[in-house]
Design an enzyme around this catalytic site. Sequence first.
Site, PDB file in Angstrom:
ATOM      1  N   SER A   5      22.672  36.275  68.195  1.00  0.00           N
ATOM      2  CA  SER A   5      22.925  37.718  68.119  1.00  0.00           C
ATOM      3  C   SER A   5      22.439  38.414  69.378  1.00  0.00           C
ATOM      4  CB  SER A   5      22.194  38.308  66.912  1.00  0.00           C
ATOM      5  OG  SER A   5      22.166  39.706  67.034  1.00  0.00           O
ATOM      6  N   HIS A   8      27.260  36.379  68.138  1.00  0.00           N
ATOM      7  CA  HIS A   8      27.210  37.406  67.103  1.00  0.00           C
ATOM      8  C   HIS A   8      26.980  38.771  67.752  1.00  0.00           C
ATOM      9  CE1 HIS A   8      26.524  38.652  62.891  1.00  0.00           C
ATOM     10  NE2 HIS A   8      25.574  39.440  63.352  1.00  0.00           N
ATOM     11  N   ASP A  26      26.456  42.733  67.025  1.00  0.00           N
ATOM     12  CA  ASP A  26      26.092  43.714  66.000  1.00  0.00           C
ATOM     13  C   ASP A  26      26.469  45.120  66.431  1.00  0.00           C
ATOM     14  OD1 ASP A  26      24.694  42.177  63.934  1.00  0.00           O
ATOM     15  OD2 ASP A  26      23.242  41.715  65.495  1.00  0.00           O
ATOM     16  N   MET A  65      26.443  49.042  65.328  1.00  0.00           N
ATOM     17  CA  MET A  65      25.779  49.963  64.386  1.00  0.00           C
ATOM     18  C   MET A  65      26.143  51.401  64.706  1.00  0.00           C
ATOM     19  SD  MET A  65      21.985  48.319  64.456  1.00  0.00           S
ATOM     20  CE  MET A  65      21.739  46.555  64.229  1.00  0.00           C
ATOM     21  N   HIS A 107      30.014  41.873  63.856  1.00  0.00           N
ATOM     22  CA  HIS A 107      29.418  42.323  62.598  1.00  0.00           C
ATOM     23  C   HIS A 107      29.351  43.850  62.620  1.00  0.00           C
ATOM     24  CE1 HIS A 107      25.442  42.373  60.005  1.00  0.00           C
ATOM     25  NE2 HIS A 107      26.469  42.923  59.374  1.00  0.00           N
ATOM     26  N   MET A 147      28.396  47.241  61.266  1.00  0.00           N
ATOM     27  CA  MET A 147      27.520  47.981  60.349  1.00  0.00           C
ATOM     28  C   MET A 147      27.845  49.453  60.535  1.00  0.00           C
ATOM     29  SD  MET A 147      24.125  45.687  61.006  1.00  0.00           S
ATOM     30  CE  MET A 147      24.805  44.976  62.497  1.00  0.00           C
ATOM     31  N   MET A 150      23.339  38.959  54.119  1.00  0.00           N
ATOM     32  CA  MET A 150      22.213  39.488  54.914  1.00  0.00           C
ATOM     33  C   MET A 150      20.898  38.983  54.330  1.00  0.00           C
ATOM     34  SD  MET A 150      23.485  41.178  57.429  1.00  0.00           S
ATOM     35  CE  MET A 150      21.862  41.627  58.093  1.00  0.00           C
ATOM     36  N   ASP A 199      22.220  36.054  58.167  1.00  0.00           N
ATOM     37  CA  ASP A 199      21.862  36.901  59.303  1.00  0.00           C
ATOM     38  C   ASP A 199      20.535  37.587  59.010  1.00  0.00           C
ATOM     39  OD1 ASP A 199      21.816  38.607  61.485  1.00  0.00           O
ATOM     40  OD2 ASP A 199      23.620  39.723  60.916  1.00  0.00           O
TER      41      ASP A 199
HETATM   42  C1  DX5 Z   1      20.420  43.045  61.853  1.00  0.00           C
HETATM   43  C2  DX5 Z   1      21.456  42.264  62.624  1.00  0.00           C
HETATM   44  C3  DX5 Z   1      21.055  40.889  63.015  1.00  0.00           C
HETATM   45  C4  DX5 Z   1      19.842  40.775  63.901  1.00  0.00           C
HETATM   46  C5  DX5 Z   1      19.161  39.469  63.606  1.00  0.00           C
HETATM   47  O1  DX5 Z   1      21.045  44.201  61.388  1.00  0.00           O
HETATM   48  O2  DX5 Z   1      22.642  42.148  61.844  1.00  0.00           O
HETATM   49  O3  DX5 Z   1      22.157  40.191  63.583  1.00  0.00           O
HETATM   50  O4  DX5 Z   1      20.139  40.833  65.264  1.00  0.00           O
HETATM   51  O5  DX5 Z   1      17.997  39.385  64.357  1.00  0.00           O
HETATM   52  P1  DX5 Z   1      16.858  38.311  64.073  1.00  0.00           P
HETATM   53  O6  DX5 Z   1      17.474  36.949  64.215  1.00  0.00           O
HETATM   54  O7  DX5 Z   1      15.845  38.625  65.114  1.00  0.00           O
HETATM   55  O8  DX5 Z   1      16.361  38.538  62.670  1.00  0.00           O
HETATM   56 ZN    ZN Z   2      24.341  40.834  62.435  1.00  0.00          ZN
END
Ligand code: DX5
Ligand code: ZN
Length: 221
Positions: free
Chosen positions: A8, A33, A35, A37, A66, A68, A137, A175
């Site tokens: 990620s 990955h 993310d 947001m 991903h 969010m 999650m 994740d």
């Molecule tokens: C959280 C993200 C994850 C995050 C995971 O909302 O979806 O992808 O980056 O990070 P680690 O591996 O550090 O928990």
């Molecule tokens: Zn994620």
Amino acid sequence: MERIISPSILAADFGILGEQIASVRKGGAAWLHIDVMDGEFVPNLSLGLPVIKSIRPRSDIFFDVHLMINEPIRYIRDFAMAGADGITFHVEAASNPQSTIDEIRRCGKMAGISLKPGTPVDEIMPYLDQVDMVLVMTVEPGFGAQTFMRDMLDKVRRLRRISDEEGRNLFIEVDGGINRNTIREAIEAGTNVFVAGSAVFNGDIEKNVAELVSIAGENNG
Ligand code: DX5
Ligand code: ZN
């Protein structure tokens, strides 16, 4: 079933993102990955379309996006055009999950549905046969470097059982909080895609990825 490591980039150094993605690739990760947001569905902002567009020409790695964000259907086409290979959205964020899946399919992308820790598997059951992947999650979405919630593996076990019973190869991704120890528990439960942020980007990226890839490859039959 093939096991995939999906580092990620939320935990990456964005000043040298291109180089860091090259290290991820050298370490042997098949996916990346990403993310996204919106500061509404989750209380944080991350990155969006311009970043994805800039990194797309630099690597042929599978972009595991991903989302969010609230009402993701509004942006599916944009993310597909920017270079996403797989698009995962949250069931809690979509007023019409079915149309959202249909839109991902119309764009020719792999479709994933995700659920937050407090959301039961029953919420996604109506869509299970329509998606390629379920993202379970294992932390509250929004931030990296949180502690792995191992009770979430019950969801993985149930989903893997259903997938096996139906003779399909559902991708089940976890994740949050994945590292060299917790990945083993996730494998045991039937996960086959592993997101890792801080466990990859803190320290030697290539070496960290290679280690997770090697653990994922153990006893894989
Ligand atoms: C959280 C993200 C994850 C995050 C995971 O909302 O979806 O992808 O980056 O990070 P680690 O591996 O550090 O928990
Ligand atoms: Zn994620």
